[in-house]
Design a protein around this motif. Structure first.
Motif, mmCIF file in Angstrom:
data_model
loop_
_atom_site.group_PDB
_atom_site.id
_atom_site.type_symbol
_atom_site.label_atom_id
_atom_site.label_comp_id
_atom_site.label_asym_id
_atom_site.label_seq_id
_atom_site.Cartn_x
_atom_site.Cartn_y
_atom_site.Cartn_z
ATOM 1 N N SER A 16 4.115 2.405 -1.840
ATOM 2 C CA SER A 16 4.069 0.942 -2.146
ATOM 3 C C SER A 16 2.548 0.529 -2.384
ATOM 4 C CB SER A 16 4.512 0.047 -0.851
ATOM 5 O OG SER A 16 4.470 -1.199 -1.003
ATOM 6 N N ALA A 17 2.554 -0.414 -3.151
ATOM 7 C CA ALA A 17 1.154 -1.047 -3.630
ATOM 8 C C ALA A 17 0.652 -2.075 -2.494
ATOM 9 C CB ALA A 17 1.430 -2.099 -4.941
ATOM 10 N N MET A 18 1.625 -2.288 -1.388
ATOM 11 C CA MET A 18 1.109 -3.278 -0.507
ATOM 12 C C MET A 18 0.598 -2.175 0.712
ATOM 13 S SD MET A 18 1.589 -5.964 -1.622
ATOM 14 C CE MET A 18 1.195 -6.930 -0.390
ATOM 15 N N GLN A 19 0.648 -1.052 0.481
ATOM 16 C CA GLN A 19 0.066 -0.193 1.752
ATOM 17 C C GLN A 19 -1.150 0.697 1.279
ATOM 18 O OE1 GLN A 19 4.032 1.715 2.743
ATOM 19 N NE2 GLN A 19 3.483 3.615 1.540
ATOM 20 N N SER A 20 -1.904 1.070 2.116
ATOM 21 C CA SER A 20 -3.022 2.003 1.992
ATOM 22 C C SER A 20 -2.528 3.693 2.295
ATOM 23 C CB SER A 20 -4.309 1.713 2.323
ATOM 24 O OG SER A 20 -4.143 1.732 4.016
ATOM 25 N N GLY A 21 -1.769 3.858 3.008
ATOM 26 C CA GLY A 21 -1.250 5.195 3.313
ATOM 27 C C GLY A 21 -0.128 5.534 2.519
ATOM 28 N N ARG A 22 0.624 6.587 3.215
ATOM 29 C CA ARG A 22 1.678 7.227 2.454
ATOM 30 C C ARG A 22 3.140 7.116 3.359
ATOM 31 N NH1 ARG A 22 -1.732 11.773 1.456
ATOM 32 N NH2 ARG A 22 -2.575 11.244 -0.986
ATOM 33 N N ALA A 23 3.002 5.986 4.240
ATOM 34 C CA ALA A 23 4.205 5.968 5.241
ATOM 35 C C ALA A 23 5.346 5.500 4.267
ATOM 36 C CB ALA A 23 3.844 4.774 6.337
#
Length: 107
Positions: A16-23
């Motif tokens: 997601s573009a709204m997250q920095s990780g890969r969750a």
């Protein structure tokens, strides 16, 4: 992807573009292709269809499990190949003030 009835797509969801990780982007997803086009309701103006399979989104830990499920259920599918995730370079606040940096200042 072709529009044949009952065809499913197996893929890894993108980050997601709204997250920095890969969750929530490590598993595999099986979704059905639309069986009929969406239409505008003449009374309300809302867009919808009678295709209930469009609401189904199955998740699996691995690509092999998703393919095994589709084959066991007799679902024709298209599976995307596995791709290695891009490396996330950790960012350090001190790099903003590093001597000899080549990027422009943001302020």
């Amino acid at each position: 992807m072709s529009q044949s009835k009952g065809l499913a797509r197996i893929f890894q969801p993108p980050k997601s573009a709204m997250q920095s990780g890969r969750a929530k982007s490590q598993g595999w997803v099986l979704v059905y292709a639309p069986a009929e086009p969406k239409a505008v309701d003449p009374l309300t103006g809302w867009v919808g269809s009678g295709d209930t399979r469009a609401q189904v989104r199955l998740t699996f830990p691995t690509r092999a499990q998703a393919i095994a499920f589709a084959e066991a259920q007799g679902i024709p599918y298209e599976a995307e190949p596995e791709t290695a995730p891009a490396a996330i370079r950790p960012k350090v606040y001190a790099d903003n003030f590093r001597y000899g940096r080549h990027e422009n200042w943001s302020h």
